[in-house]
Design a protein around this motif. Structure first.
Motif, short mmCIF file in Angstrom:
data_model
loop_
_atom_site.label_atom_id
_atom_site.label_comp_id
_atom_site.label_asym_id
_atom_site.label_seq_id
_atom_site.Cartn_x
_atom_site.Cartn_y
_atom_site.Cartn_z
N GLY A 57 1.04 -1.24 -0.26
CA GLY A 57 -0.15 0.06 0.11
C GLY A 57 0.47 1.08 -0.07
N GLU A 73 -2.39 0.32 -4.07
CA GLU A 73 -2.64 -0.67 -3.23
C GLU A 73 -3.21 -2.17 -3.69
OE1 GLU A 73 -5.42 -1.37 1.02
OE2 GLU A 73 -6.74 -0.50 -0.71
N ALA A 189 -2.32 -0.44 3.40
CA ALA A 189 -2.89 1.13 2.39
C ALA A 189 -3.13 2.58 4.01
CB ALA A 189 -4.43 1.16 1.53
#
Length: 220
Positions: A57, A73, A189
């Protein structure tokens, strides 16, 4: 056995040649004009050789601002699985999410980062995981410059005999210090975004005289 790091450049695949070509461009010396990519990996464990990445991410930063539209991502499909780490990242085996093979995910990440400066918390591990993946693909290590938020954060601490300057601060500790929301903690992420907020805050702490240059950041 062929030494992959002595292979001729013309033997490398096109995506790697395009990645390398980005480094022919003259980099900016100013922080404001530099694209930073803050990233994180979720993995099956902490062994650089045996373990594998489950997800990468990232989020881009330009002119000291997080560009939420400039995100990355990708989940990675694989056979390696460690149930002990599921309680950390929450990624279960055979989870119904769209995944890429490791090589495709790494190729996509290289295209995304270009020659940007990479930023990560405890960066050595995440860079190591990516370099191991590149080695399995028969490619050299990443060429990007790297900043570690742990080292940068240490630079904001008051110099004192009472403070351990070598302490490895966790992302949770830094987030708590800077009052950063950690609701998406332990997703690649989510951790990338938390690290990005911490990175921008740290830049503000270091830039006390408005004279902070990119070159100085690499001294921390």
């Amino acid at each position: 056995m062929l030494n992959i790091f002595k292979k001729k450049r013309e033997d490398f695949p096109d995506f790697w040649k395009k990645y390398e070509a980005k480094f022919q461009e003259k980099p900016s010396k100013e922080i404001e004009h530099t694209r930073f990519v803050v990233f994180d990996t979720e993995t099956t464990g902490f062994d650089l050789i045996k373990d594998r990445m489950l997800c990468i991410g990232a989020v881009g930063i330009t002119n000291k601002s997080i560009d939420v539209a400039d995100g990355f991502e990708e989940y990675i499909s694989q056979e390696t699985f460690n149930p002990k780490t599921v309680k950390i990242h929450g990624i279960i085996q055979n989870e119904r999410i769209e995944t890429l093979q490791e090589e495709e995910a790494v190729k996509a990440f290289l295209k995304y980062i270009g020659n940007s400066v990479l930023v990560a918390h405890h960066a050595g591990f995440d860079i190591g995981m990516l370099n191991q993946a590149l080695a399995r693909m028969g490619l050299p290590k990443l060429k990007n410059k790297v900043l570690d938020t742990v080292k940068l954060y240490r630079g904001t601490r008051i110099i004192s005999n009472l403070i351990n300057r070598e302490r490895n601060y966790s992302l949770d500790e830094i987030a708590e210090t800077y009052h950063i929301d950690i609701k998406d903690r332990h997703t690649a992420a989510g951790d990338a975004f938390i690290t990005a907020v911490a990175f921008i805050t740290i830049l503000g702490k270091l830039n006390t005289d408005n004279k902070l240059k990119l070159k100085k950041l690499f001294r921390y």
